[in-house]
Design a protein around this motif. Structure first.
Motif, short mmCIF file in Angstrom:
data_model
loop_
_atom_site.label_atom_id
_atom_site.label_comp_id
_atom_site.label_asym_id
_atom_site.label_seq_id
_atom_site.Cartn_x
_atom_site.Cartn_y
_atom_site.Cartn_z
N UNK A 48 -5.92 -11.01 4.10
CA UNK A 48 -5.75 -12.46 3.96
C UNK A 48 -4.91 -12.78 2.73
N UNK A 49 -5.25 -12.15 1.64
CA UNK A 49 -4.52 -12.44 0.41
C UNK A 49 -3.06 -11.98 0.51
N UNK A 50 -2.86 -10.83 1.09
CA UNK A 50 -1.49 -10.32 1.23
C UNK A 50 -0.67 -11.22 2.14
N UNK A 51 -1.31 -11.70 3.21
CA UNK A 51 -0.59 -12.59 4.13
C UNK A 51 -0.16 -13.87 3.41
N UNK A 52 -1.01 -14.36 2.51
CA UNK A 52 -0.61 -15.53 1.72
C UNK A 52 0.68 -15.25 0.96
N UNK A 53 0.73 -14.06 0.40
CA UNK A 53 1.92 -13.71 -0.36
C UNK A 53 3.16 -13.60 0.54
N UNK A 105 -7.82 -9.41 11.57
CA UNK A 105 -8.80 -8.36 11.80
C UNK A 105 -8.14 -7.09 12.35
N UNK A 106 -7.11 -7.27 13.19
CA UNK A 106 -6.42 -6.10 13.74
C UNK A 106 -5.50 -5.46 12.70
N UNK A 107 -4.86 -6.31 11.93
CA UNK A 107 -4.02 -5.79 10.85
C UNK A 107 -4.87 -4.94 9.91
N UNK A 108 -6.02 -5.47 9.55
CA UNK A 108 -6.92 -4.76 8.64
C UNK A 108 -7.35 -3.42 9.23
N UNK A 109 -7.69 -3.43 10.51
CA UNK A 109 -8.13 -2.19 11.15
C UNK A 109 -7.02 -1.15 11.14
N UNK A 110 -5.82 -1.57 11.48
CA UNK A 110 -4.70 -0.64 11.54
C UNK A 110 -4.36 -0.06 10.16
N UNK A 111 -4.40 -0.93 9.17
CA UNK A 111 -4.02 -0.47 7.84
C UNK A 111 -5.16 0.27 7.14
N UNK A 112 -6.37 0.04 7.63
CA UNK A 112 -7.51 0.67 6.98
C UNK A 112 -7.93 -0.03 5.70
N UNK A 130 -3.68 -16.89 14.17
CA UNK A 130 -2.97 -15.63 13.98
C UNK A 130 -1.60 -15.88 13.37
N UNK A 131 -0.91 -14.78 13.10
CA UNK A 131 0.25 -14.80 12.20
C UNK A 131 1.54 -14.72 13.00
N UNK A 132 2.58 -15.40 12.53
CA UNK A 132 3.89 -15.31 13.14
C UNK A 132 4.95 -14.90 12.13
N UNK A 133 5.95 -14.22 12.61
CA UNK A 133 7.06 -13.83 11.74
C UNK A 133 8.09 -14.95 11.69
#
Lengths: 150, 150
Positions: free
Chosen positions: B70-75, B56-63, B89-92
């Motif tokens: 979600x789909x991009x994170x899958x990739x 949700x925060x990633x989406x807000x920042x990127x607009x 949440x997501x980890x590098x």
DNA sequence: GCAGATTGTTAGCACTGTCTAACTTTATGC
DNA sequence: GCATAAAGTTAGACAGTGCTAACAATCTGC
């Protein structure tokens, strides 16, 4: 949650409120136009150099296959940047010509700037190709001033 | 006609022979990675600032909208840049972290450079976001030198 | 002026990146 | 500890950008 929610973040603007978000949206917008800009700039160049712009030459210059070019040209025609007839070479509309001129101007400024910074011409060409779509008018003015000054 | 044809143009290299064509191919290559770079850079930032990176925060920042994220994170996960578990949440990964660090470095250099050229910080931020993916190491070195010198 | 080479188009596939709508899971506030 | 809100996922649509294969048109050199 939507970007129009006035309670989001700290600022009651319309739009994203976070300047970083604006930056991302601007970049995405720019990315959508990059390919069209590359095409019209190249088409103008080919017409100038060789008298006409043929799909086969466009493809060779861009390093893509001819059918890819064909499909993209259809889109450019649909968007009013070029005109074309089946099996004939491509022409720019007034709009397309104006865009090409604008692109060439940006390209030249960025290229001259990079070279005057001390970059070798080959790398400068490669970098300019990527950068030119992402410089604001303000930055462009600074680039031009720097290149002229030095 | 193919780019491997040794009789094409003047030079018997492998590859396109025309430096302009190389530039276009390089730009296309760079464009493919831009989004991934934006994501890992942002994810690193969010983890640093807020302890975690949530869609949700990633989406807000990127607009963009959450499902897009979600789909991009899958990739990104498929490509080994992040790990994620459903509804978490997501980890590098190490690879992702290295890429993020590299991106941040480039971003900082470009940003400092633009500001030291005389650009206002807001425009500098927007332009840096677009430019950072397209500067060669050589150009970056010149940018850094200029920013340090002035 | 015709055969063969070159160029261009069309169709079909794959993947990316965006969206909305509908649903599920997790978190929150009494 | 349950109802509701918030966050996340899945499915499906659609446009863009690339490819190959197959076909059509044009151009070229006798």
């Amino acid at each position: 949650m939507t970007e129009l929610d006035p309670t989001a973040r700290t600022a009651p603007h319309d739009g994203p409120a976070d300047p970083r978000t604006e930056a991302f949206q601007g970049v995405r917008e720019a990315r959508r136009n990059e390919l069209a800009e590359d095409y019209v700039e190249l088409i103008a160049e080919l017409i100038h150099e060789q008298g006409e712009a043929r799909p086969v030459d466009i493809a060779a210059r861009l390093g893509v296959k001819v059918p890819t070019v064909s499909k993209t040209l259809d889109r450019l025609a649909r968007d009013g940047l070029i005109t074309r007839a089946k099996y004939r070479s491509v022409f720019l509309t007034d709009t397309g010509r104006a865009l090409a001129k604008e692109c060439r101007r940006r390209h030249e400024i960025v290229l001259r700037f990079l070279i005057s910074l001390g970059l070798d011409p080959e790398t400068a060409e490669r970098d300019a190709e990527g950068i030119e779509h992402h410089v604001s008018e303000r930055t462009l003015a600074l680039f031009a001033a720097f290149a002229n000054r030095s």
